[in-house]
Design a protein around this motif. Structure first.
Motif, PDB file in Angstrom:
ATOM      1  N   LYS A  18       0.836  -1.197   0.000  1.00 33.15           N
ATOM      2  CA  LYS A  18       0.000   0.000   0.000  1.00 33.15           C
ATOM      3  C   LYS A  18       0.872   1.249   0.000  1.00 33.15           C
ATOM      4  O   LYS A  18       1.812   1.364   0.779  1.00 33.15           O
ATOM      5  N   LYS A  19       0.504   2.162  -0.864  1.00 30.49           N
ATOM      6  CA  LYS A  19       1.210   3.444  -0.926  1.00 30.49           C
ATOM      7  C   LYS A  19       0.552   4.420   0.042  1.00 30.49           C
ATOM      8  O   LYS A  19      -0.679   4.547   0.057  1.00 30.49           O
ATOM      9  N   CYS A  28       5.856   2.896   0.418  1.00 24.75           N
ATOM     10  CA  CYS A  28       5.026   1.694   0.319  1.00 24.75           C
ATOM     11  C   CYS A  28       5.184   0.887   1.598  1.00 24.75           C
ATOM     12  O   CYS A  28       6.310   0.603   2.020  1.00 24.75           O
ATOM     13  N   SER A  51       3.749   0.327  -5.802  1.00 23.28           N
ATOM     14  CA  SER A  51       2.539  -0.216  -5.169  1.00 23.28           C
ATOM     15  C   SER A  51       1.716  -1.041  -6.159  1.00 23.28           C
ATOM     16  O   SER A  51       0.866  -1.823  -5.758  1.00 23.28           O
TER      17      SER A  51
END
Ligand code: FES
Length: 110
Positions: A18-19, A28, A51
């Motif tokens: 996930k960014k 990330c 990501s």
């Protein structure tokens, strides 16, 4: 080094990349094989969003040209001659924290 709370991400048994923006940096958060990692968000080869990639053999793989970067060290695959930033990550009372060194501390080692 300053520690920042990572908003809206909880530790999970499901793998994810996930960014997020933390401490003014795009990073990330990676959950891979039950371990958390934090790396830079942008691939140094040609600027792709990491990501959008995936993880394999302890590396994050860029979705554009499949360059690989070690999740622990940030080192690129042999022959790439590049790297991504890595950041320490901790869980405290169920909350994720990422440690980010300021530019000036990096330069002057304070
Ligand atoms: S942009 Fe990431 S490998 Fe080319």
């Amino acid at each position: 080094m300053k520690w920042y709370v990572v908003p809206n991400i909880k530790q999970s048994s499901e793998p994810f990349i996930k960014k997020v923006k933390v401490g003014g940096k795009n990073i990330c958060i990676v959950n891979y094989q039950d371990s958390l990692y934090c790396v830079g968000a942008i691939c140094p080869h040609a600027g792709a969003e990491l990501s959008g990639g995936w993880c394999k053999d302890g590396k994050i793989i860029c979705p554009f040209h499949r360059y690989g970067y070690d999740l622990q060290t940030g080192k690129g695959n042999p022959g790439q001659n590049d790297f991504i930033e890595t950041y320490p990550i901790e869980v405290r009372d169920g909350q994720l924290y990422v440690g980010i060194e300021s530019f000036w501390n990096k330069v002057f080692g304070k």
